[in-house]
Motif scaffolding. Structure first.
Motif, PDB file in Angstrom:
ATOM      1  N   THR A 135      -8.668   3.540   1.560  1.00 24.95           N
ATOM      2  CA  THR A 135      -9.595   2.529   1.347  1.00 24.95           C
ATOM      3  C   THR A 135     -10.788   2.242   2.254  1.00 24.95           C
ATOM      4  O   THR A 135     -10.572   2.464   3.486  1.00 24.95           O
ATOM      5  CB  THR A 135      -8.347   1.071   1.376  1.00 24.95           C
ATOM      6  N   TRP A 174      -3.694   4.452   1.573  1.00 24.66           N
ATOM      7  CA  TRP A 174      -2.822   4.180   0.791  1.00 24.66           C
ATOM      8  C   TRP A 174      -2.464   4.385  -0.897  1.00 24.66           C
ATOM      9  O   TRP A 174      -3.303   5.890  -0.860  1.00 24.66           O
ATOM     10  CB  TRP A 174      -3.202   2.783   0.575  1.00 24.66           C
ATOM     11  N   THR A 231      -8.902  -2.694   7.607  1.00 27.59           N
ATOM     12  CA  THR A 231      -7.172  -1.969   7.192  1.00 27.59           C
ATOM     13  C   THR A 231      -7.246  -1.099   9.039  1.00 27.59           C
ATOM     14  O   THR A 231      -8.597  -0.699   9.403  1.00 27.59           O
ATOM     15  CB  THR A 231      -7.351  -1.723   6.118  1.00 27.59           C
ATOM     16  N   GLY A 270       1.173  -1.539  -0.195  1.00 26.55           N
ATOM     17  CA  GLY A 270      -0.356   0.034   0.005  1.00 26.55           C
ATOM     18  C   GLY A 270       1.137   0.981  -0.299  1.00 26.55           C
ATOM     19  O   GLY A 270       0.559   2.598   0.418  1.00 26.55           O
ATOM     20  N   THR A 296      -6.640  -3.468  -0.551  1.00 25.26           N
ATOM     21  CA  THR A 296      -5.680  -2.565  -0.382  1.00 25.26           C
ATOM     22  C   THR A 296      -5.567  -2.790   1.557  1.00 25.26           C
ATOM     23  O   THR A 296      -6.344  -3.541   1.860  1.00 25.26           O
ATOM     24  CB  THR A 296      -6.482  -1.172  -0.717  1.00 25.26           C
ATOM     25  N   ALA A 305      -0.810   1.994   3.704  1.00 22.38           N
ATOM     26  CA  ALA A 305       0.759   2.035   3.967  1.00 22.38           C
ATOM     27  C   ALA A 305       1.208   1.319   4.806  1.00 22.38           C
ATOM     28  O   ALA A 305       1.221   2.031   5.646  1.00 22.38           O
ATOM     29  CB  ALA A 305       1.243   3.412   3.243  1.00 22.38           C
TER      30      ALA A 305
END
Length: 156
Positions: free
Chosen positions: A151, A146, A156, A105, A136, A139
């Motif tokens: 996302t 990302w 996440t 990401g 995704t 990062a």
């Protein structure tokens, strides 16, 4: 695992897409639904909703359909690998899959390819699961931002 007699194949593909893994597993094992058809349903949904959800980094259509056909062939030959046999899934882009990008990401790794496959992906392959996409994540697995945006991918 639900009783095979209790699981019916819905007529509409959208309803198939929202069945539980346990229900889908029964339908595949009982050959009421092919892995190839199920995989194509999810590929089509990725294409239809991908831009809105910003959840997919890499769609692995060819790989997924080949895995689904293999799962269907094994089942036709009498080999059932277990409850994940023929079940499509997506893996976070934190996991390496040989021959695909593994970006984590993060912009500095946007084109990175790792020349091996993560052990968990290998285990899922061996169980007959079908990898449809790399998903995704924030990062370097932090947050929800990302290199492609924010996302909306759960977890996440």
């Amino acid at each position: 695992m639900p009783d095979a007699a209790a699981v019916a194949l819905p007529e509409r593909e959208v309803d198939i897409a929202f069945l539980s893994v346990a229900e889908l597993s029964v339908l595949i094992r009982e050959r009421k639904l092919s892995s190839e058809r199920l995989t194509q349903i999810y590929i089509d949904r990725h294409k239809a909703f991908g831009d809105t959800l910003e959840a997919v980094i890499t769609l692995l259509e060819d790989r997924a359909l080949a895995q689904a056909r293999r799962a269907d062939s094994l089942l036709a030959a009498g080999t059932y690998l277990g409850p994940l046999h023929g079940i499509p899934y997506g893996a976070k882009d934190l996991l390496a899959v040989k021959g695909t990008k593994t970006t984590w990401g993060a912009m500095p790794f946007k084109e990175q390819e790792i020349d091996e496959t993560a052990h968990i992906v290998e285990r899922l392959d061996a169980a007959g699961a079908v990898l449809v996409s790399k998903l995704t994540l924030g990062a370097l697995a932090m947050g929800d931002v990302w290199y492609g945006g924010v996302t909306k991918n759960p977890g996440t």
